[in-house]
Design an enzyme around this catalytic site. Structure first.
Site, PDB file in Angstrom:
ATOM      1  N   GLY A  15       0.836  -1.202   0.000  1.00  0.00           N
ATOM      2  CA  GLY A  15       0.000   0.000   0.000  1.00  0.00           C
ATOM      3  C   GLY A  15       0.872   1.253   0.000  1.00  0.00           C
ATOM      4  O   GLY A  15       1.840   1.341   0.750  1.00  0.00           O
ATOM      5  N   ARG A  25      13.361  10.300  -2.757  1.00  0.00           N
ATOM      6  CA  ARG A  25      14.141  11.507  -3.081  1.00  0.00           C
ATOM      7  C   ARG A  25      15.476  11.502  -2.340  1.00  0.00           C
ATOM      8  O   ARG A  25      16.538  11.729  -2.934  1.00  0.00           O
ATOM      9  CB  ARG A  25      13.323  12.736  -2.694  1.00  0.00           C
ATOM     10  CG  ARG A  25      14.062  14.051  -2.745  1.00  0.00           C
ATOM     11  CD  ARG A  25      13.163  15.190  -2.264  1.00  0.00           C
ATOM     12  NE  ARG A  25      13.865  16.465  -2.145  1.00  0.00           N
ATOM     13  CZ  ARG A  25      14.551  16.830  -1.061  1.00  0.00           C
ATOM     14  NH1 ARG A  25      14.639  16.007   0.011  1.00  0.00           N
ATOM     15  NH2 ARG A  25      15.163  18.008  -1.007  1.00  0.00           N
ATOM     16  N   ALA A  26      15.429  11.234  -1.034  1.00  0.00           N
ATOM     17  CA  ALA A  26      16.656  11.277  -0.223  1.00  0.00           C
ATOM     18  C   ALA A  26      17.633  10.183  -0.649  1.00  0.00           C
ATOM     19  O   ALA A  26      18.854  10.413  -0.731  1.00  0.00           O
ATOM     20  CB  ALA A  26      16.301  11.135   1.248  1.00  0.00           C
ATOM     21  N   VAL A  28      17.893   8.784  -3.616  1.00  0.00           N
ATOM     22  CA  VAL A  28      18.464   9.112  -4.935  1.00  0.00           C
ATOM     23  C   VAL A  28      19.527  10.195  -4.784  1.00  0.00           C
ATOM     24  O   VAL A  28      20.645  10.089  -5.305  1.00  0.00           O
ATOM     25  CB  VAL A  28      17.345   9.565  -5.902  1.00  0.00           C
ATOM     26  CG1 VAL A  28      17.926  10.177  -7.180  1.00  0.00           C
ATOM     27  CG2 VAL A  28      16.432   8.391  -6.242  1.00  0.00           C
ATOM     28  N   ARG A  76       0.791  -4.951  -5.923  1.00  0.00           N
ATOM     29  CA  ARG A  76       0.964  -6.200  -5.165  1.00  0.00           C
ATOM     30  C   ARG A  76       1.290  -7.275  -6.193  1.00  0.00           C
ATOM     31  O   ARG A  76       0.806  -7.232  -7.316  1.00  0.00           O
ATOM     32  CB  ARG A  76      -0.307  -6.496  -4.363  1.00  0.00           C
ATOM     33  CG  ARG A  76      -0.629  -5.330  -3.410  1.00  0.00           C
ATOM     34  CD  ARG A  76      -1.788  -5.614  -2.482  1.00  0.00           C
ATOM     35  NE  ARG A  76      -2.259  -4.416  -1.770  1.00  0.00           N
ATOM     36  CZ  ARG A  76      -1.726  -3.918  -0.670  1.00  0.00           C
ATOM     37  NH1 ARG A  76      -0.675  -4.513  -0.155  1.00  0.00           N
ATOM     38  NH2 ARG A  76      -2.207  -2.828  -0.087  1.00  0.00           N
ATOM     39  N   ASP A 107       5.763  -5.142   5.929  1.00  0.00           N
ATOM     40  CA  ASP A 107       6.389  -6.444   6.250  1.00  0.00           C
ATOM     41  C   ASP A 107       6.345  -7.400   5.057  1.00  0.00           C
ATOM     42  O   ASP A 107       7.306  -8.134   4.805  1.00  0.00           O
ATOM     43  CB  ASP A 107       5.743  -7.068   7.497  1.00  0.00           C
ATOM     44  CG  ASP A 107       4.206  -7.050   7.426  1.00  0.00           C
ATOM     45  OD1 ASP A 107       3.566  -7.312   8.439  1.00  0.00           O
ATOM     46  OD2 ASP A 107       3.677  -6.743   6.335  1.00  0.00           O
ATOM     47  N   THR A 129       4.414   2.288   5.442  1.00  0.00           N
ATOM     48  CA  THR A 129       3.016   1.853   5.395  1.00  0.00           C
ATOM     49  C   THR A 129       2.237   2.656   6.418  1.00  0.00           C
ATOM     50  O   THR A 129       2.749   2.950   7.495  1.00  0.00           O
ATOM     51  CB  THR A 129       2.843   0.349   5.709  1.00  0.00           C
ATOM     52  OG1 THR A 129       1.442   0.070   5.912  1.00  0.00           O
ATOM     53  CG2 THR A 129       3.615  -0.092   6.942  1.00  0.00           C
ATOM     54  N   ILE A 130       1.017   3.006   6.096  1.00  0.00           N
ATOM     55  CA  ILE A 130       0.236   3.824   7.056  1.00  0.00           C
ATOM     56  C   ILE A 130      -0.129   3.018   8.297  1.00  0.00           C
ATOM     57  O   ILE A 130      -0.476   3.566   9.329  1.00  0.00           O
ATOM     58  CB  ILE A 130      -1.051   4.382   6.412  1.00  0.00           C
ATOM     59  CG1 ILE A 130      -2.029   3.257   6.054  1.00  0.00           C
ATOM     60  CG2 ILE A 130      -0.744   5.283   5.224  1.00  0.00           C
ATOM     61  CD1 ILE A 130      -3.443   3.742   5.745  1.00  0.00           C
ATOM     62  N   ASP A 131      -0.024   1.673   8.211  1.00  0.00           N
ATOM     63  CA  ASP A 131      -0.516   0.818   9.315  1.00  0.00           C
ATOM     64  C   ASP A 131       0.336   0.871  10.565  1.00  0.00           C
ATOM     65  O   ASP A 131      -0.128   0.487  11.635  1.00  0.00           O
ATOM     66  CB  ASP A 131      -0.580  -0.643   8.844  1.00  0.00           C
ATOM     67  CG  ASP A 131      -1.556  -0.828   7.700  1.00  0.00           C
ATOM     68  OD1 ASP A 131      -1.487  -1.876   7.021  1.00  0.00           O
ATOM     69  OD2 ASP A 131      -2.371   0.083   7.462  1.00  0.00           O
ATOM     70  N   ASP A 133       2.642  -1.177  11.358  1.00  0.00           N
ATOM     71  CA  ASP A 133       2.568  -2.572  11.847  1.00  0.00           C
ATOM     72  C   ASP A 133       3.815  -3.380  11.486  1.00  0.00           C
ATOM     73  O   ASP A 133       3.772  -4.605  11.424  1.00  0.00           O
ATOM     74  CB  ASP A 133       1.333  -3.267  11.260  1.00  0.00           C
ATOM     75  CG  ASP A 133       1.404  -3.387   9.742  1.00  0.00           C
ATOM     76  OD1 ASP A 133       0.569  -4.128   9.175  1.00  0.00           O
ATOM     77  OD2 ASP A 133       2.285  -2.752   9.128  1.00  0.00           O
ATOM     78  N   ARG A 158     -17.913  14.373  14.132  1.00  0.00           N
ATOM     79  CA  ARG A 158     -18.431  14.718  15.455  1.00  0.00           C
ATOM     80  C   ARG A 158     -19.413  15.896  15.387  1.00  0.00           C
ATOM     81  O   ARG A 158     -20.433  15.916  16.072  1.00  0.00           O
ATOM     82  CB  ARG A 158     -17.285  15.069  16.406  1.00  0.00           C
ATOM     83  CG  ARG A 158     -17.754  15.431  17.813  1.00  0.00           C
ATOM     84  CD  ARG A 158     -16.610  15.914  18.676  1.00  0.00           C
ATOM     85  NE  ARG A 158     -15.682  14.845  19.021  1.00  0.00           N
ATOM     86  CZ  ARG A 158     -15.909  13.964  20.005  1.00  0.00           C
ATOM     87  NH1 ARG A 158     -17.035  14.035  20.683  1.00  0.00           N
ATOM     88  NH2 ARG A 158     -15.031  13.031  20.285  1.00  0.00           N
ATOM     89  N   GLY A 174      -5.766  -0.432   8.704  1.00  0.00           N
ATOM     90  CA  GLY A 174      -4.746  -0.962   9.597  1.00  0.00           C
ATOM     91  C   GLY A 174      -4.544  -2.452   9.472  1.00  0.00           C
ATOM     92  O   GLY A 174      -3.710  -3.037  10.140  1.00  0.00           O
ATOM     93  N   ARG A 175      -5.314  -3.064   8.560  1.00  0.00           N
ATOM     94  CA  ARG A 175      -5.287  -4.541   8.404  1.00  0.00           C
ATOM     95  C   ARG A 175      -5.522  -5.178   9.768  1.00  0.00           C
ATOM     96  O   ARG A 175      -6.534  -4.896  10.398  1.00  0.00           O
ATOM     97  CB  ARG A 175      -3.987  -5.000   7.753  1.00  0.00           C
ATOM     98  CG  ARG A 175      -3.936  -4.596   6.283  1.00  0.00           C
ATOM     99  CD  ARG A 175      -2.811  -5.232   5.546  1.00  0.00           C
ATOM    100  NE  ARG A 175      -1.542  -4.921   6.195  1.00  0.00           N
ATOM    101  CZ  ARG A 175      -0.385  -5.442   5.801  1.00  0.00           C
ATOM    102  NH1 ARG A 175      -0.353  -6.309   4.810  1.00  0.00           N
ATOM    103  NH2 ARG A 175       0.745  -5.107   6.411  1.00  0.00           N
TER     104      ARG A 175
HETATM  105  O1  F6P Z   1      -1.505  -1.832   4.279  1.00  0.00           O
HETATM  106  C1  F6P Z   1      -2.041  -0.556   4.043  1.00  0.00           C
HETATM  107  C2  F6P Z   1      -3.517  -0.668   3.768  1.00  0.00           C
HETATM  108  O2  F6P Z   1      -4.015   0.622   3.586  1.00  0.00           O
HETATM  109  C3  F6P Z   1      -4.314  -1.358   4.864  1.00  0.00           C
HETATM  110  O3  F6P Z   1      -4.530  -0.554   5.997  1.00  0.00           O
HETATM  111  C4  F6P Z   1      -5.570  -1.710   4.110  1.00  0.00           C
HETATM  112  O4  F6P Z   1      -6.325  -2.744   4.710  1.00  0.00           O
HETATM  113  C5  F6P Z   1      -4.992  -2.152   2.757  1.00  0.00           C
HETATM  114  O5  F6P Z   1      -3.783  -1.427   2.591  1.00  0.00           O
HETATM  115  C6  F6P Z   1      -5.898  -1.891   1.595  1.00  0.00           C
HETATM  116  O6  F6P Z   1      -5.268  -2.488   0.464  1.00  0.00           O
HETATM  117  P1  F6P Z   1      -5.641  -2.015  -1.022  1.00  0.00           P
HETATM  118  O7  F6P Z   1      -5.132  -0.623  -1.195  1.00  0.00           O
HETATM  119  O8  F6P Z   1      -4.910  -3.014  -1.891  1.00  0.00           O
HETATM  120  O9  F6P Z   1      -7.137  -2.077  -1.123  1.00  0.00           O
END
Ligand code: F6P
Length: 331
Positions: A15, A25-26, A28, A76, A107, A129-131, A133, A158, A174-175
């Site tokens: 992702g 950038r850094a 390269v 992927r 990972d 990765t934004i997760d 994790d 809210r 966040g998977r």
């Molecule tokens: O691993 C980053 C992520 O954004 C997860 O939080 C999310 O479940 C997944 O990728 C979504 O994958 P895709 O972009 O392939 O739908």
């Protein structure tokens, strides 16, 4: 090291995450500064298999530090999981004279890199990765930007939940990791936080909590749920399914919002730009000086490099003390 200019390839995989461009950038800029030839592989490991390789010069990465996403695209790639795909990837690197590879991703990306390492390629991994994790690192590039995006969205939700005296269920990414949910819930004062790391009890975590806060005068409710708590074998298959149950069981009008891919976009925050720049710089420095097979990580707040096998053997931890604090503060 002989005098031949080292040729280093770089790719982004999995992702996309805000800050990946700053890392590219850094890497390269520092690689070129150290006399290396820099190649960009487009579309991750699939691009390596398909020989989608471009030369990267100083100017190639101009005007990218502030942009989300990845200039090298990402994808992927199932084919890379098999020896045939890995051999094609290796052949592409050899054809271009590259014996070193920087991979920016999560990972899954690093597990692929380990296969190439075992085929003799010098690897440096950058956790992007934004997760947040990646087990070996306290931090992954993109996380701060993503959490700030979620905070902005929850603050908006809210407003309307308060005006209509409703319950708002917000599903975040966040998977199987609850870090985005935890950080955004603390920062927004959510009434309830649901994460895969903690056993979900609908009656305790939702019904009792809503009843108690309602008895204390609360008239609108924010529930932040990590996507990993939903599924076929879970209490609820989806956040919409849970929202319906809440409305039926409590009588509180309830709406659900799946934030989805807005969490992946946007201009990276200062933290992500700086961490990514440090990591890209260090990745190029390591490979230019013959120190490969490392995964970069944040440990005790500092960027460092770990042995690839040690990094991938690390166990992911979750900050339960922060989680319990959040639970206490939200009552
Ligand atoms: O691993 C980053 C992520 O954004 C997860 O939080 C999310 O479940 C997944 O990728 C979504 O994958 P895709 O972009 O392939 O739908």
């Amino acid at each position: 090291m002989n005098d031949k200019k080292r040729c280093i390839a770089i790719l982004s995989s999995g992702g996309d995450a805000p800050g990946m461009n700053a890392a590219i950038r850094a890497a390269v800029r520092e690689g070129i500064a150290r006399g290396c030839r820099m190649l960009g592989v487009q579309r991750g490991y699939q691009g390596l298999i398909d020989n989608e390789v471009i030369e990267l010069e100083l100017r190639s990465v101009s005007d990218t530090i502030h942009r989300g996403g990845t200039m090298l695209y990402t994808a992927r790639c199932d084919e890379f999981m098999y020896p045939e795909g890995q051999q094609k990837a290796l052949a592409t690197l050899k054809a271009h004279g590259a014996d070193a590879l920087i991979v920016v991703g999560g990972d899954g990306t690093f597990r692929g890199a380990l296969d190439l390492h075992r085929l003799g390629v010098d690897i440096v991994g950058i956790p992007g990765t934004i997760d947040n994790d990646v087990a070996c690192s306290e931090y992954t590039i993109g996380y701060d930007t993503s959490v700030n995006t979620v905070i902005e969205m929850v603050d908006r939700l809210r407003d309307t939940a308060q005006s209509h005296e409703r319950c708002s269920v917000i599903e975040v990414m966040g998977r199987k990791c609850g870090n985005i949910a935890l950080s955004s819930a603390i920062a927004t004062g959510a009434t309830a936080i649901l994460v895969p790391e903690s056993e979900f009890d609908y009656e305790r975590d939702i019904l009792d909590r809503l009843a108690f806060t309602r008895s204390m005068g609360k008239r609108h409710f924010i529930i932040i749920a990590a996507e990993g708590i939903f599924g076929e074998r879970q209490r609820f298959v989806s956040s919409a399914n849970m929202a319906s149950a809440i409305e039926i069981d409590t009588g509180i009008p309830t709406r659900t919002t799946i934030l989805g891919h807005v969490q992946r976009g946007g201009s990276p925050t200062a933290r992500d730009r700086i961490t990514a720049s440090e990591m890209g710089f260090m990745a190029a420095e390591l490979l230019a000086t013959g120190r490969g097979n490392r995964i970069l990580a944040v440990r005790n707040g500092k960027v460092c490099d770990l042995d690839i096998e040690e990094a991938l053997a690390a166990e992911r931890s979750f900050d339960f003390s922060l989680y319990h604090m959040a639970q206490e503060l939200s009552l």
